[in-house]
Every structure is written in C-alpha cells, then in structure tokens.
Design a protein around this motif. Structure first.
Motif, PDB file in Angstrom:
ATOM      1  N   GLU A  37     -12.708 -33.235  21.100  1.00 25.74           N
ATOM      2  CA  GLU A  37     -12.770 -33.056  22.547  1.00 25.74           C
ATOM      3  C   GLU A  37     -11.436 -33.203  23.255  1.00 25.74           C
ATOM      4  N   TRP A  38     -11.223 -34.273  24.025  1.00 21.75           N
ATOM      5  CA  TRP A  38     -10.058 -34.252  24.902  1.00 21.75           C
ATOM      6  C   TRP A  38      -8.751 -34.338  24.145  1.00 21.75           C
ATOM      7  N   ASN A  39      -8.765 -34.915  22.948  1.00 22.05           N
ATOM      8  CA  ASN A  39      -7.528 -34.956  22.177  1.00 22.05           C
ATOM      9  C   ASN A  39      -7.136 -33.575  21.681  1.00 22.05           C
ATOM     10  N   ASP A  40      -8.079 -32.670  21.662  1.00 23.03           N
ATOM     11  CA  ASP A  40      -7.763 -31.314  21.262  1.00 23.03           C
ATOM     12  C   ASP A  40      -7.164 -30.515  22.399  1.00 23.03           C
ATOM     13  N   GLN A  41      -7.187 -31.077  23.557  1.00 25.30           N
ATOM     14  CA  GLN A  41      -6.739 -30.306  24.716  1.00 25.30           C
ATOM     15  C   GLN A  41      -5.517 -30.882  25.409  1.00 25.30           C
ATOM     16  N   TYR A  42      -5.263 -32.160  25.211  1.00 27.97           N
ATOM     17  CA  TYR A  42      -4.207 -32.801  25.985  1.00 27.97           C
ATOM     18  C   TYR A  42      -3.303 -33.656  25.119  1.00 27.97           C
ATOM     19  N   GLY A  43      -2.065 -33.673  25.475  1.00 26.17           N
ATOM     20  CA  GLY A  43      -1.141 -34.685  24.990  1.00 26.17           C
ATOM     21  C   GLY A  43      -0.539 -34.482  23.613  1.00 26.17           C
ATOM     22  N   VAL A  44       0.517 -35.241  23.399  1.00 32.50           N
ATOM     23  CA  VAL A  44       1.169 -35.296  22.089  1.00 32.50           C
ATOM     24  C   VAL A  44       0.740 -36.589  21.420  1.00 32.50           C
ATOM     25  N   PHE A  45       0.206 -36.460  20.224  1.00 31.54           N
ATOM     26  CA  PHE A  45      -0.207 -37.612  19.423  1.00 31.54           C
ATOM     27  C   PHE A  45       0.292 -37.396  17.997  1.00 31.54           C
ATOM     28  N   GLY A  46       0.915 -38.410  17.452  1.00 38.27           N
ATOM     29  CA  GLY A  46       1.377 -38.308  16.071  1.00 38.27           C
ATOM     30  C   GLY A  46       2.306 -37.127  15.839  1.00 38.27           C
ATOM     31  N   GLY A  47       3.028 -36.749  16.852  1.00 41.03           N
ATOM     32  CA  GLY A  47       3.986 -35.652  16.716  1.00 41.03           C
ATOM     33  C   GLY A  47       3.372 -34.273  16.844  1.00 41.03           C
ATOM     34  N   THR A  48       2.118 -34.209  17.187  1.00 36.80           N
ATOM     35  CA  THR A  48       1.462 -32.902  17.302  1.00 36.80           C
ATOM     36  C   THR A  48       0.938 -32.676  18.710  1.00 36.80           C
ATOM     37  N   GLY A  49       0.957 -31.426  19.100  1.00 34.70           N
ATOM     38  CA  GLY A  49       0.350 -31.025  20.356  1.00 34.70           C
ATOM     39  C   GLY A  49      -1.081 -30.569  20.099  1.00 34.70           C
ATOM     40  N   PRO A  50      -1.819 -30.253  21.145  1.00 35.86           N
ATOM     41  CA  PRO A  50      -3.218 -29.852  21.000  1.00 35.86           C
ATOM     42  C   PRO A  50      -3.426 -28.675  20.044  1.00 35.86           C
ATOM     43  N   LYS A  51      -2.573 -27.667  20.158  1.00 37.33           N
ATOM     44  CA  LYS A  51      -2.730 -26.473  19.313  1.00 37.33           C
ATOM     45  C   LYS A  51      -2.534 -26.836  17.831  1.00 37.33           C
ATOM     46  N   GLU A  52      -1.560 -27.678  17.571  1.00 29.84           N
ATOM     47  CA  GLU A  52      -1.301 -28.090  16.183  1.00 29.84           C
ATOM     48  C   GLU A  52      -2.458 -28.933  15.638  1.00 29.84           C
ATOM     49  N   ARG A  53      -3.017 -29.784  16.475  1.00 27.99           N
ATOM     50  CA  ARG A  53      -4.159 -30.592  16.007  1.00 27.99           C
ATOM     51  C   ARG A  53      -5.382 -29.722  15.723  1.00 27.99           C
ATOM     52  N   ARG A  54      -5.593 -28.726  16.574  1.00 23.23           N
ATOM     53  CA  ARG A  54      -6.726 -27.827  16.319  1.00 23.23           C
ATOM     54  C   ARG A  54      -6.526 -27.117  14.973  1.00 23.23           C
TER      55      ARG A  54
END
Ligand code: SF4
Length: 109
Positions: free
Chosen positions: A79-96
């Motif tokens: 959900e929201w982590n897929d849409q917002y913010g940089v986490f662990g060096g990745t942006g939403p698109k990279e996490r998806r």
C-alpha cells in the motif's frame, strides 16, 4: 526536525495514509541507527523521483547501517510504501519492481 519524530515517520510510522493510527505497529529498535534520523524527512518524501532531494535521500540510504532491514520492512508493507518515499535506498517504483520480482520467484520455486 528532532530525531525521534523522524524515526517514527521514516522508521515506519503507526500512522496510515488516512491519518488513522494503527497502534498494533511498534517502532522497531533498529530505527535508532537510521541515518535518516539526522536528515530532514522532506528529502525522503519528494514527489519527484529524479530530483535533488530524492538523490540526497538515496545517498544517505547507501551509507545507512540499517539499509537492508529498512528495505525488508518497506517491502513487507505494501500500500502506501509502494507509493511514497525513499526506504532502504529505493523509491516506490523500484520497490514495486522488487516485489514483482519476488512474487515471480515464489511462483517459480
Ligand atoms: S535506509 Fe534510508 S530510509 Fe532506511 S533507515 Fe536508512 S537512511 Fe532511513
């Protein structure tokens, strides 16, 4: 910004995207080592994937001692982590993309 507040926000806040609080979530202990606690939270939540703030956030993540834990946690939350913010060096698109990759590996296994 005081570090503890930032830690709560970027160390995966109990606030969901609607502003409601999920009290079941606890701030993990590793967030005390989060490098982003020393940097303004705004660079981690830029709306532009290629801008200076996002690059700055990713550079901080690259030096962060808890980057892998942070990324794992971000991937565990959809959900929201897929849409917002940089986490662990990745942006939403990279996490998806990472999540899709993992799903394909699970199917193949
Ligand atoms: S990897 Fe990045 S977002 Fe995650 S805790 Fe470290 S600095 Fe913060």
């Amino acid at each position: 910004m005081p570090a503890p507040r930032h830690r709560r926000i970027h160390g995966h806040s109990p606030w969901d995207n609607s502003g409601r609080v999920d009290l079941r979530l606890e701030v993990p202990d590793w967030t005390k080592d989060a490098l982003c606690a020393e940097i303004g939270v705004e660079v981690f939540f830029s709306n532009n994937a290629g801008d200076h703030a996002t690059r700055q956030a990713k550079q901080a993540c690259a030096r962060c001692p808890v980057r892998i834990r942070c990324l794992e946690m971000a991937l565990d939350f959809d959900e929201w982590n897929d849409q917002y913010g940089v986490f662990g060096g990745t942006g939403p698109k990279e996490r998806r993309a990472l999540r899709r990759e993992r799903a394909q590996q699970e199917v193949a296994a």
